[in-house]
Design an enzyme around this catalytic site. Structure first.
Site, PDB file in Angstrom:
ATOM      1  CG  ASP A   1      -1.858   1.165   1.285  1.00  0.00           C
ATOM      2  OD1 ASP A   1      -1.599   2.173   0.592  1.00  0.00           O
ATOM      3  OD2 ASP A   1      -2.845   1.078   2.025  1.00  0.00           O
TER       4      ASP A   1
ATOM      5  CE  LYS B   1      -3.090  11.665 -10.022  1.00  0.00           C
ATOM      6  NZ  LYS B   1      -2.056  10.621  -9.936  1.00  0.00           N
TER       7      LYS B   1
ATOM      8  CE1 TYR C   1      -6.682  11.303  -9.733  1.00  0.00           C
ATOM      9  CE2 TYR C   1      -7.341  12.938 -11.343  1.00  0.00           C
ATOM     10  CZ  TYR C   1      -6.621  11.810 -11.013  1.00  0.00           C
ATOM     11  OH  TYR C   1      -5.828  11.197 -11.961  1.00  0.00           O
TER      12      TYR C   1
HETATM   13  N1  LIG Z   1      -7.061   6.509 -16.376  1.00  0.00           N
HETATM   14  C1  LIG Z   1      -7.069   7.818 -16.521  1.00  0.00           C
HETATM   15  O1  LIG Z   1      -7.925   8.371 -17.189  1.00  0.00           O
HETATM   16  C2  LIG Z   1      -5.990   8.650 -15.865  1.00  0.00           C
HETATM   17  C3  LIG Z   1      -5.772   9.952 -16.319  1.00  0.00           C
HETATM   18  C4  LIG Z   1      -4.763  10.726 -15.743  1.00  0.00           C
HETATM   19  C5  LIG Z   1      -3.988  10.198 -14.742  1.00  0.00           C
HETATM   20  N2  LIG Z   1      -4.212   8.930 -14.303  1.00  0.00           N
HETATM   21  C6  LIG Z   1      -3.341   8.422 -13.241  1.00  0.00           C
HETATM   22  O2  LIG Z   1      -2.664   7.280 -13.704  1.00  0.00           O
HETATM   23  C7  LIG Z   1      -2.342   6.442 -12.591  1.00  0.00           C
HETATM   24  C8  LIG Z   1      -2.770   5.024 -12.902  1.00  0.00           C
HETATM   25  O3  LIG Z   1      -4.170   5.014 -13.085  1.00  0.00           O
HETATM   26  P1  LIG Z   1      -4.947   3.915 -13.942  1.00  0.00           P
HETATM   27  O4  LIG Z   1      -5.953   4.631 -14.720  1.00  0.00           O
HETATM   28  O5  LIG Z   1      -3.981   3.018 -14.607  1.00  0.00           O
HETATM   29  O6  LIG Z   1      -5.728   3.168 -12.755  1.00  0.00           O
HETATM   30  P2  LIG Z   1      -6.028   1.620 -12.463  1.00  0.00           P
HETATM   31  O7  LIG Z   1      -7.091   1.658 -11.435  1.00  0.00           O
HETATM   32  O8  LIG Z   1      -6.215   0.867 -13.721  1.00  0.00           O
HETATM   33  O9  LIG Z   1      -4.658   1.118 -11.820  1.00  0.00           O
HETATM   34  C9  LIG Z   1      -4.208   1.621 -10.605  1.00  0.00           C
HETATM   35  C10 LIG Z   1      -3.421   0.529  -9.908  1.00  0.00           C
HETATM   36  O10 LIG Z   1      -2.966   1.069  -8.659  1.00  0.00           O
HETATM   37  C11 LIG Z   1      -3.212   0.133  -7.636  1.00  0.00           C
HETATM   38  N3  LIG Z   1      -3.382   0.838  -6.374  1.00  0.00           N
HETATM   39  C12 LIG Z   1      -4.435   1.602  -5.977  1.00  0.00           C
HETATM   40  N4  LIG Z   1      -4.226   2.056  -4.732  1.00  0.00           N
HETATM   41  C13 LIG Z   1      -3.013   1.563  -4.334  1.00  0.00           C
HETATM   42  C14 LIG Z   1      -2.266   1.677  -3.154  1.00  0.00           C
HETATM   43  N5  LIG Z   1      -2.718   2.368  -2.101  1.00  0.00           N
HETATM   44  N6  LIG Z   1      -1.066   1.066  -3.094  1.00  0.00           N
HETATM   45  C15 LIG Z   1      -0.597   0.346  -4.142  1.00  0.00           C
HETATM   46  N7  LIG Z   1      -1.280   0.193  -5.282  1.00  0.00           N
HETATM   47  C16 LIG Z   1      -2.475   0.797  -5.373  1.00  0.00           C
HETATM   48  C17 LIG Z   1      -4.473  -0.601  -8.060  1.00  0.00           C
HETATM   49  O11 LIG Z   1      -4.573  -1.868  -7.407  1.00  0.00           O
HETATM   50  C18 LIG Z   1      -4.272  -0.713  -9.560  1.00  0.00           C
HETATM   51  O12 LIG Z   1      -3.558  -1.884  -9.906  1.00  0.00           O
HETATM   52  C19 LIG Z   1      -3.042   7.045 -11.374  1.00  0.00           C
HETATM   53  O13 LIG Z   1      -2.107   7.802 -10.630  1.00  0.00           O
HETATM   54  C20 LIG Z   1      -4.078   7.958 -11.994  1.00  0.00           C
HETATM   55  O14 LIG Z   1      -4.424   9.038 -11.156  1.00  0.00           O
HETATM   56  C21 LIG Z   1      -5.187   8.134 -14.835  1.00  0.00           C
END
Ligand SMILES: NC(=O)c1ccc[n+]([C@@H]2O[C@H](COP(=O)([O-])OP(=O)(O)OC[C@H]3O[C@@H](n4cnc5c(N)ncnc54)[C@H](O)[C@@H]3O)[C@@H](O)[C@H]2O)c1
Length: 248
Positions: free
Chosen positions: A59, A156, A152
């Site tokens: 975590d 960021k 959120y």
């Molecule tokens: N998907 C989008 O549209 C988007 C856009 C901009 C930024 N982001 C950022 O990209 C990053 C990845 O997002 P994603 O879309 O791939 O999400 P996702 O939910 O597909 O993957 C996130 C991963 O992080 C893990 N996770 C969550 N909380 C955790 C914790 N406390 N400790 C360890 N692991 C943890 C989850 O188990 C998951 O495997 C994030 O930081 C998100 O804010 C996503």
């Protein structure tokens, strides 16, 4: 080219899904040894098996987990060349004053405090080595925020400022720190940003992206390989949009 990260040891948080998994796959394809760290231990193991790396359940908001993971990687591999702070979460779209305090705390702990904890436990080894590359996965939300995702967005923005502050302090130690700002991407998290996954909401999101598509885990993998490889040895403190023009 398949050796842009040859022999580098990389630790990727949130590497079991979405963008993190895209980064894990791209790093492995470029010759890195990748440690996949995720709250979803089973997912991390699946990813590690696929690429021939290692998996650790953690975590990212917990100091003890960072201590364990950093110690294990350093004991097993001797160094951490690349760290990707990718794990992140959001609250659902809603008026800012309605987000519960516990949810606010969780978003800030996972998206912001994790970067601080990573510095506590990984930066000392990079300083000793006199080298390292850190990549923080921030968001276009930190540059050009949308309504109803207020805390959120702010988490960021914090990450982008942390990236620049870390970059300037760590530059004399040979450690580069950059960020990427993805636009909405096809990952399991997308539904949480949209609130509801309907053709109308998708069309609304897409209408703000000049290149006309959602981002993908592969897009993030390509950008991450560049920023974490020696090709970017003169690049530090940038927060690079990977957003199809959304922030123009
Ligand atoms: N998907 C989008 O549209 C988007 C856009 C901009 C930024 N982001 C950022 O990209 C990053 C990845 O997002 P994603 O879309 O791939 O999400 P996702 O939910 O597909 O993957 C996130 C991963 O992080 C893990 N996770 C969550 N909380 C955790 C914790 N406390 N400790 C360890 N692991 C943890 C989850 O188990 C998951 O495997 C994030 O930081 C998100 O804010 C996503």
């Amino acid at each position: 080219m398949t050796d842009r990260l040859k022999d580098k040891v990389a630790l990727v948080t949130g590497g079991a899904s979405g963008f993190g998994l895209g980064i894990v796959r791209a790093f492995a394809a470029q010759g890195a040894y990748v440690v996949v760290a995720d709250l979803d231990g089973g997912g991390a193991e699946d990813a590690a098996r696929e690429i021939g790396g290692d998996a650790m359940r953690m975590d990212v908001s917990k100091d003890a987990d960072w201590r364990d993971v950093a110690t294990r990687v350093l004991d097993d591999r001797g160094r951490i060349d690349v760290l990707v702070n990718n794990a992140g979460i959001t609250h659902l779209p809603q008026p800012m004053e309605e987000v519960e305090e516990a949810e606010f705390d969780r978003v800030l702990a996972v998206n912001a405090k994790s970067v601080y904890l990573s510095a506590r436990h990984v930066v000392p080894a990079m300083k000793r080595a006199g080298a390292g590359a850190i990549l923080n996965v921030a968001s276009t939300a930190g540059v050009s925020p949308r309504p109803r995702l207020n805390w959120y967005n702010a988490s960021k923005g914090w990450m982008i400022t942390a990236t620049k502050a870390m970059a300037v302090e760590l530059a004399p130690h040979g450690v580069r720190v950059n960020a990427i700002n993805p636009v909405a991407g096809e990952t399991p998290l997308l539904k949480s940003f949209m609130g509801e996954d309907t053709p109308e909401v998708r069309a609304k999101f897409l209408s703000t992206i000049p290149l006309g598509r959602f981002s993908t885990p592969e897009d993030m993998g390509h950008a991450a390989v560049f920023l974490c490889s020696d090709e970017a040895s003169m690049v530090t403190g940038v927060a690079m949009e990977v957003d199809g023009g959304r922030c123009i």
